[in-house]
Design a protein around this motif. Structure first.
Motif, mmCIF file in Angstrom:
data_model
loop_
_atom_site.group_PDB
_atom_site.id
_atom_site.type_symbol
_atom_site.label_atom_id
_atom_site.label_comp_id
_atom_site.label_asym_id
_atom_site.label_seq_id
_atom_site.Cartn_x
_atom_site.Cartn_y
_atom_site.Cartn_z
ATOM 1 N N THR A 133 44.860 47.402 49.561
ATOM 2 C CA THR A 133 45.919 47.065 48.625
ATOM 3 C C THR A 133 45.399 46.084 47.587
ATOM 4 O OG1 THR A 133 47.659 47.389 50.270
ATOM 5 C CG2 THR A 133 48.215 46.037 48.368
ATOM 6 N N LEU A 134 45.681 46.362 46.327
ATOM 7 C CA LEU A 134 45.414 45.426 45.243
ATOM 8 C C LEU A 134 46.694 44.645 45.002
ATOM 9 C CD1 LEU A 134 43.370 44.567 42.928
ATOM 10 C CD2 LEU A 134 44.703 46.115 41.463
ATOM 11 N N ASP A 135 46.655 43.352 45.250
ATOM 12 C CA ASP A 135 47.820 42.489 45.043
ATOM 13 C C ASP A 135 47.702 41.810 43.686
ATOM 14 O OD1 ASP A 135 49.511 42.463 47.576
ATOM 15 O OD2 ASP A 135 47.496 42.164 48.397
ATOM 16 N N ALA A 142 41.139 55.004 44.182
ATOM 17 C CA ALA A 142 40.327 54.409 45.236
ATOM 18 C C ALA A 142 41.168 53.565 46.185
ATOM 19 C CB ALA A 142 39.213 53.560 44.620
ATOM 20 N N LEU A 143 42.277 53.042 45.690
ATOM 21 C CA LEU A 143 43.156 52.175 46.487
ATOM 22 C C LEU A 143 44.256 52.979 47.156
ATOM 23 C CD1 LEU A 143 43.577 49.398 43.782
ATOM 24 C CD2 LEU A 143 42.360 49.089 45.957
ATOM 25 N N GLY A 190 36.210 40.101 45.407
ATOM 26 C CA GLY A 190 36.187 41.360 46.145
ATOM 27 C C GLY A 190 36.683 42.555 45.376
ATOM 28 N N VAL A 191 37.192 42.325 44.164
ATOM 29 C CA VAL A 191 37.714 43.416 43.337
ATOM 30 C C VAL A 191 36.578 44.004 42.510
ATOM 31 C CG1 VAL A 191 39.301 44.038 41.480
ATOM 32 C CG2 VAL A 191 39.998 42.379 43.222
ATOM 33 N N SER A 192 36.387 45.302 42.580
ATOM 34 C CA SER A 192 35.361 45.977 41.786
ATOM 35 C C SER A 192 36.004 47.034 40.903
ATOM 36 C CB SER A 192 34.309 46.620 42.691
ATOM 37 O OG SER A 192 34.892 47.595 43.535
ATOM 38 N N GLY A 193 35.382 47.297 39.773
ATOM 39 C CA GLY A 193 35.857 48.352 38.883
ATOM 40 C C GLY A 193 36.881 47.928 37.869
ATOM 41 N N TYR A 194 37.225 46.634 37.844
ATOM 42 C CA TYR A 194 38.224 46.173 36.871
ATOM 43 C C TYR A 194 37.523 45.622 35.634
ATOM 44 C CZ TYR A 194 41.729 43.326 34.543
ATOM 45 O OH TYR A 194 42.566 42.775 33.601
ATOM 46 N N THR A 195 37.972 46.049 34.467
ATOM 47 C CA THR A 195 37.505 45.510 33.197
ATOM 48 C C THR A 195 38.715 45.190 32.335
ATOM 49 O OG1 THR A 195 35.492 46.858 33.288
ATOM 50 C CG2 THR A 195 36.084 45.911 31.154
ATOM 51 N N ILE A 196 38.786 43.982 31.857
ATOM 52 C CA ILE A 196 39.923 43.589 31.032
ATOM 53 C C ILE A 196 39.978 44.444 29.773
ATOM 54 C CG2 ILE A 196 38.662 41.788 29.776
ATOM 55 C CD1 ILE A 196 41.274 40.119 29.908
ATOM 56 N N SER A 197 41.177 44.834 29.379
ATOM 57 C CA SER A 197 41.364 45.715 28.227
ATOM 58 C C SER A 197 42.061 44.962 27.104
ATOM 59 C CB SER A 197 42.205 46.935 28.622
ATOM 60 O OG SER A 197 42.613 47.659 27.474
ATOM 61 N N ALA A 250 42.786 53.635 38.339
ATOM 62 C CA ALA A 250 42.466 54.712 39.287
ATOM 63 C C ALA A 250 41.150 54.471 39.999
ATOM 64 C CB ALA A 250 42.420 56.062 38.575
ATOM 65 N N THR A 251 40.252 53.678 39.414
ATOM 66 C CA THR A 251 38.916 53.496 39.999
ATOM 67 C C THR A 251 38.695 52.106 40.562
ATOM 68 O OG1 THR A 251 38.049 52.974 37.799
ATOM 69 C CG2 THR A 251 37.882 55.264 38.535
ATOM 70 N N ILE A 252 39.665 51.217 40.440
ATOM 71 C CA ILE A 252 39.528 49.871 41.012
ATOM 72 C C ILE A 252 39.508 49.949 42.530
ATOM 73 C CG2 ILE A 252 40.686 47.635 41.287
ATOM 74 C CD1 ILE A 252 41.723 47.957 38.450
#
Length: 497
Positions: free
Chosen positions: A22-24, A205-206, A475-482, A491-493
Motif C-alpha cells: 500500500t502507498l499511503d 505494481a501496488l 522505500g518508494v520507487s518509481g515516483y517522479t514529481i510532475s 501505475a509503476t510506483i
C-alpha cells in the motif's frame, strides 16, 4: 443498472482481499468530489487522474502529448477532422468493455449545458462527435484547433450511462485507470485498490493507494517520519525546508506549472474598472509575498509559467509589476473610487493561500482597500468561486501545456471557468484567432499581446510560480514529481515491504 450491480459486487470481492503493498499518501484536505468532468480542486484532480481515470491522450512529465486510451490518430489536411483509434482490451472498473460510444458520450457530457462542466471550453470547437465503430471515434471541428490533443488529455473517459447524470460519479467514480475506487471515509481517507482488469501487463505494481486527509502540516510530517505515510505529493516551502536532510527521506522539487493568484470579480465595483485592476497590481509586491509566504521558494508570476519556455513572457515586460503606491492611488482617483474600499476576500484552505492573503491584505491597505479575509473549507470555497460569490479571492490554479487551455476557459466572455464575469471583446477576438492558427510563431505573437493585456488589467493578479516539492519515503520507487501536480506514474510506483 447492470454496471452499478457489477461495481458493488466486485468491490466486495476486492475489499475481502488483503492488500500486500500500500502507498499511503497524505493530503491536506479531502477532495470536493471525484467526478472528473466537474471537479476543479487540486486534491480532487490528483486522486482522480490518472489513477482512476484516463483520457484519449496523456501528458508526460516533460509536458509532451502521448497516447492514452487512443493508440494513434490522424488529422485531415484542413485540420478539421481528427480520427482516433481506441486501444484494444481496455475495460471499465465495473467490468464493461470500453467502446467508442463511451468516448463519444464522455465528450458530449463535457459539452452539455446541463452538466455545466468547467472543461467545456476545451472542446467547444468540436461540432461533431461520431463513434464510427467500436474502436474508432471521429471528431469534426468548426475551425482548426492546435491545442486539441493536449485538451483531450484532461478529459476523462467514463461509461456512456453517466452522460446525463451529474451526481453519481462524485462519490463513486468509474474509470479505466490502474486503480479502482474502493472506499471513502469522510475526513479520514480514500482507498483505491489495484484494478485486476487493467490492460497493461504487470501494472499496477501496488495493491492499494490510500489517500489520507491530514489538515495539519506538522501531523503529516510526523507521520512521514514515523512511516505512517510514504508520500507527501505537495508540500509547502516551509515543510520542504524542515524535511530537507532527514534520513530515509527524499525531497523532489520542480518548477510548478500551477500558480497562486488573487482573483477579482469584474462585475462588481470597483473591480469592474480596468484602472482599478491595474492599481491592485501596482500595490502588490510579489517578491515580498514570495519571501514572506513561500519562504522565497518561487518566482513572480506572469500569466504563463516560465516552465513554458516557448510561450511565457518575462515579468519585466509588465510595467504594473513595479510597486508604486502613488501611481495606484492616482489611478483610483481617476476611476472615481472613494476610499476606504470594503472588500470581501475568500481564501482557499491551503497554508500558502492563507499566508499570501495576509501579506496582500497589508499591501493593498496602502491604497485604501480594507480586506476582510474569509478562510473557508474547500466545499464552500469551490461553491462561492464557481458562483462568482466574492469580491476577491486567493487561490491556486493548475497550469496547462498550451496557453489556450488556460486563457480561453478563464478569460473568454462566457468561458467555462470565467468566474470573474470578465468580458473584453478585443481579448475574445485575439483568443479566437490564436486557437485557430496552426503555426507556433503566429500563435506566440498573439499570446504575447494577450499576456501583456491580462497581466495588468485582467481580473487576475498572478502572484507566484512556486517551487513544487514532494517528500518521498526512501522505500518508494518509481515516483517522479510532475510539474502538472499529479502522480503521473502511479501505475509503476512500488513500495518496499
Amino acid at each position: 443498472m447492470i454496471r452499478t450491480t457489477l461495481l458493488a459486487s466486485t468491490a466486495c470481492l476486492i475489499g475481502a482481499a488483503a492488500a500486500a503493498q500500500t502507498l499511503d499518501v497524505a493530503l491536506d484536505v479531502p477532495p470536493a468530489g471525484l467526478d472528473p468532468h466537474l471537479v476543479t480542486a487540486f486534491n480532487s484532480v490528483l486522486i482522480a487522474s490518472p489513477a482512476i481515470y484516463e483520457g484519449l491522450t496523456s501528458i508526460d512529465n516533460d509536458l509532451n502529448v502521448q497516447p492514452g486510451l487512443a493508440t494513434d490518430w490522424t488529422i485531415s489536411e484542413d485540420g478539421l477532422t481528427y480520427t482516433f483509434t481506441i486501444v484494444e482490451g481496455a475495460t471499465f472498473h465495473d467490468g464493461s468493455a470500453l467502446t467508442a460510444e463511451d468516448v463519444a458520450a464522455s465528450l458530449r457530457r463535457v459539452q452539455s449545458e446541463d452538466i455545466a462542466s468547467p472543461l467545456a471550453s476545451r472542446i467547444d470547437l468540436v461540432t461533431g462527435i461520431e463513434a464510427v465503430d467500436d474502436t474508432t471515434v471521429e471528431l469534426t471541428l468548426s475551425a482548426p484547433f492546435a491545442p486539441l490533443l493536449a485538451s483531450l488529455a484532461g478529459i476523462a473517459i467514463v461509461p456512456a450511462e453517466f452522460e446525463t447524470d451529474p451526481e453519481a460519479l462524485q462519490q463513486t467514480p468509474v474509470g479505466t485507470g490502474p486503480f479502482r475506487f474502493e472506499e471513502w471515509q469522510p475526513n479520514g481517507y480514500i482507498s483505491l485498490t489495484a484494478f485486476d482488469g487493467y490492460r497493461v501487463e504487470g501494472q499496477p505494481a501496488l495493491d492499494e493507494v490510500r489517500f489520507h486527509f491530514v489538515p495539519e502540516s506538522a501531523t503529516a510530517q510526523a507521520g512521514l517520519l514515523s512511516g505512517d505515510y510514504d508520500l507527501l505529493p505537495t508540500i509547502d516551502p516551509a515543510t520542504a525546508l524542515m524535511l530537507e536532510g532527514q534520513p530515509d527521506l527524499n525531497i523532489q522539487t520542480t518548477r510548478d506549472l500551477a500558480y497562486t493568484l488573487i482573483g477579482m470579480n469584474a462585475s462588481v465595483p470597483p473591480f469592474d474598472q480596468p484602472e482599478v485592476r491595474r492599481a491592485v497590481n501596482l500595490l502588490l509586491n510579489r517578491q515580498e509575498i514570495i519571501d514572506a509566504a513561500l519562504f522565497g521558494a518561487g518566482v513572480p508570476a506572469g500569466p504563463l509559467s516560465p516552465a513554458l519556455t516557448s510561450w511565457a513572457l518575462d515579468v519585466s515586460e509588465f510595467d504594473c509589476y513595479t510597486t508604486d503606491v502613488d501611481a495606484a492611488t492616482a489611478l483610483l482617483e481617476e476611476a472615481g473610487v472613494e476610499t476606504p474600499v470594503q472588500v470581501r476576500m475568500i481564501v482557499l484552505p491551503r497554508q500558502d493561500a492563507r499566508d499570501i492573503a495576509q501579506v496582500a491584505q497589508q499591501q493593498l491597505a496602502a491604497g485604501g482597500f480594507e480586506l476582510t479575509l474569509e478562510n473557508q473549507e474547500i466545499g464552500t470555497f469551490v461553491q462561492d468561486w464557481r458562483n462568482g460569490n466574492f469580491d476577491m479571492f486567493v487561490s491556486a490554479n493548475g497550469g496547462n501545456v498550451d496557453p489556450d487551455l488556460y486563457f480561453y476557459r478563464t478569460f473568454f466572455g462566457g468561458g467555462s471557468t470565467n468566474v470573474f464575469q470578465y468580458a473584453d471583446d478585443e481579448l475574445d477576438a485575439m483568443l479566437d484567432e490564436a486557437r485557430s492558427l496552426t503555426g507556433t510563431e503566429a500563435r506566440k505573437e498573439i499570446y504575447d499581446e494577450i499576456q501583456r493585456k491580462l497581466a495588468c488589467e485582467g481580473p487576475v493578479a498572478h502572484i507566484a510560480y512556486a517551487d513544487l516539492s514532494a517528500a518521498v519515503a526512501e522505500g518508494v520507487s518509481g515516483y517522479t514529481i510532475s510539474p502538472i501536480g499529479r502522480i503521473a506514474d502511479i501505475a509503476t510506483i512500488d513500495v518496499a515491504e
